[in-house]
Design an enzyme around this catalytic site. Structure first.
Site, PDB file in Angstrom:
ATOM      1  N   GLU A   1       0.935  -1.130   0.163  1.00 55.82           N
ATOM      2  CA  GLU A   1       0.036  -0.002   0.116  1.00 55.82           C
ATOM      3  C   GLU A   1       0.625   1.213   0.083  1.00 55.82           C
ATOM      4  O   GLU A   1       0.487   2.368  -0.792  1.00 55.82           O
ATOM      5  CB  GLU A   1      -0.724   0.225   1.133  1.00 55.82           C
TER       6      GLU A   1
ATOM      7  N   ASP B   1      -1.453  -5.349   3.596  1.00 57.11           N
ATOM      8  CA  ASP B   1      -1.497  -5.486   5.442  1.00 57.11           C
ATOM      9  C   ASP B   1      -2.434  -6.484   5.427  1.00 57.11           C
ATOM     10  O   ASP B   1      -3.427  -6.994   4.740  1.00 57.11           O
ATOM     11  CB  ASP B   1      -2.135  -4.168   5.929  1.00 57.11           C
TER      12      ASP B   1
ATOM     13  N   TYR C   1       3.176  -5.882  13.081  1.00 53.76           N
ATOM     14  CA  TYR C   1       1.979  -5.207  12.559  1.00 53.76           C
ATOM     15  C   TYR C   1       1.144  -4.291  13.811  1.00 53.76           C
ATOM     16  O   TYR C   1       1.014  -4.927  14.794  1.00 53.76           O
ATOM     17  CB  TYR C   1       1.249  -5.998  11.828  1.00 53.76           C
TER      18      TYR C   1
END
Length: 540
Positions: A7, A79, A281
């Site tokens: 992204e 993600d 993350y």
């Protein structure tokens, strides 16, 4: 050439360094498709959605198509959550027109090993995650498009909005403010004595709550003629467990308390740390930690602080919502400091110290309770006062992650010791209203109620502020006048939307869609029926 799509440009730059020649890493700059801006974009009978390219994204997808045509394989490394999976899904639909060899690469930290492992184990897009994102997006669109205009009409204010998580969160803030407004402060009093043993002084308190200060003054006056001695000394050892490693809600709450960061700011900084390869993350509700990494951290503890400080990797009962493969938020390596701007350094340092502390030995405390007997000719019976002490025997994890526990020292006291009275006094106290929510405490309350998920916490307060529902005063969230009016209106008109239990149940159902246990359309239909009821026929 192999193409790897993510992204963000930061993420792309970090991964390009790891993969080197033979790979080209490109960024989409977020979602490529979404529901249209100026129409509902959803057929309310079939739930067929009209997804369109976001501004500038059609051109970007065409460029990615050209690169895909020239690539032997395309990896989608977005993600590892619902939003990332939806981006991968729409990309795959477009890119497979020119290249059938498209794989989904899933990773939870950006390190050379994690990226290479994601390539080795690359598979297909997880449609259950995609369906959960469809459901979430359509639910939010329905509320935004069908309820917000009702608020505009009612209050002649086009800034107002309603939301699946936003509105129950606003209800919490408004209800807390009402509690504070209705709270009646009451004063009460305790009698205290300042006592001396040798050259050391300490306070002891008579543990009786007086509503009337004149009654307390009578006792205080009578104690002035008393004889004081140590009646009993009780000592008790206590272990204080280290804090858990961070999950999203804890990190946002702690950064708000320690640095005054908004949840949105914390999430942006954490995302940047992740994309630069410094932490795992940052959108997670799992306390799990990789065993290999935990051992590395424990070796570091032994070398830096000594064997006596090494704790263990604890297993925590995971919430039903916690995703299996996700970990806690931890550093990706033993890097103590990072060469970044101050905000990033502050947050990284907090995460680093919290991770290390979570693997250290418990603090060991010694609590002391001393009962003092006061005998006075003014009273028929002895009066017993209490003094409390606290000693930190072993600092354990607090050596790395400061604790709020502070020592309260008492002189060395033994049963039978005679004590001198220095003075007696009254201590005035007041009943306290419940505190206003801060961003941190609001997020923890929502989490406890099962409302919202790690990916949504950061935007909740931001939206409430932008809509003019809350103001931030000394970190506290204070509802505006319009907030009271909107909550009252929504409670009457759309009570199910404002129901905490129903909102939590919908979150659980979205999780079940994610696990492949529920059909996403049935969840949306149920929500529509319960929220809108008969009004649904009007909008259909």
């Amino acid at each position: 050439m192999e193409l790897f799509i993510v992204e963000s440009p930061t993420k792309a730059k970090t991964i390009q360094k790891f993969l080197g020649k033979g790979f080209l890493v490109k960024a989409t700059l977020g979602h490529v498709k979404d529901l249209p801006e100026k129409e509902l974009g959803v057929d309310l009978r079939t739930l067929k959605a009209k997804y369109v390219y976001k501004r500038g994204k059609k051109k970007l997808v065409e460029q990615l198509k050209k690169l895909s045509r020239r690539s032997s394989i395309v990896y989608l490394g977005t993600d590892p959550d619902r939003e990332g999976e939806a981006i991968a899904y729409f990309l795959k639909k477009d890119l497979e027109k020119v290249n059938k060899n498209i794989k989904r690469a899933v990773f939870y930290e950006i390190t050379p090993e994690a990226i290479r492992e994601s390539i080795r184990n690359a598979g297909d897009v997880n449609m259950n995650l995609v369906y959960a994102q469809f459901a979430r997006r359509i639910l939010d669109r329905l509320i935004g498009y069908l309820i917000s205009p009702i608020l505009w009409k009612e209050f002649k204010n086009y800034k107002l909005s309603a939301g699946r998580v936003q509105s129950p969160a606003l209800r919490l803030i408004v209800e807390r403010e009402r509690e504070i407004q209705n709270f009646k402060v009451k004063k009460y009093y305790y009698v205290k004595a300042l006592l001396r043993k040798g050259s050391e002084e300490f306070w002891a308190i008579y543990d009786y709550r007086y509503e009337n200060p004149s009654d307390a003054k009578i006792i205080a006056k009578k104690l002035e003629k008393g004889y004081f001695s140590v009646y009993k000394v009780e000592k008790k050892k206590e272990k204080v467990s280290p804090p858990k490693p961070f999950i999203t809600s804890d990190l946002q709450s702690e950064a708000n308390a320690k640095f005054g960061f908004s949840s949105e700011r914390t999430q942006k900084l954490a995302q940047e740390l992740y994309e630069k390869g410094y932490i795992t993350y940052p959108r997670t509700d799992s306390y799990r930690m990789n065993e290999k990494k935990a051992k590395e951290f424990m070796n570091y503890i032994e070398k830096k602080y000594g064997k006596e400080y090494v704790g263990r990797l604890r297993r925590f009962r995971e919430k039903a919502t916690a995703q299996g493969a996700h970990e806690c938020i931890r550093p990706t390596s033993l890097r103590e400091e990072i060469p970044e701007r101050e905000e990033l350094r502050l947050l990284y340092d907090l995460i680093f110290r919290r991770t290390i502390a979570s693997l250290m030995k418990e603090m060991l405390l010694e609590r002391e309770k001393v009962t003092v007997e006061a005998i006075t000719p003014e009273l028929k019976h002895p009066v017993y006062l209490v003094a409390k002490g606290l000693k930190i025997v072993f600092d354990g994890w607090s050596r790395v992650y400061p604790s709020e526990i502070t020592e309260e020292k008492l002189p060395e006291l033994y049963e039978g010791d005679l004590l001198d009275l220095v003075k007696t006094t009254l201590e005035e106290r007041k009943t306290q209203p419940p505190p206003r929510y801060t961003e941190g405490t609001l997020i923890k309350t929502l989490e406890k109620l099962g409302i919202g998920r790690p990916s949504t916490y950061a935007t909740i307060v931001k939206t409430l502020k932008e809509r003019g529902y809350v103001e931030v005063k000394k970190k506290a969230l204070v509802p505006t006048e319009i907030a009271f009016q909107v909550v009252e209106f929504l409670m009457e008109r759309f009570p199910t939307l404002m129901d905490y239990k129903f909102t939590a149940q919908m979150e659980e159902k979205l999780d079940l869609v994610e696990e492949g246990k529920l059909n996403w359309k049935s969840v949306v239909y149920e929500f529509m029926e319960k929220i809108f009821g008969k009004e649904l026929e009007m909008v259909r």
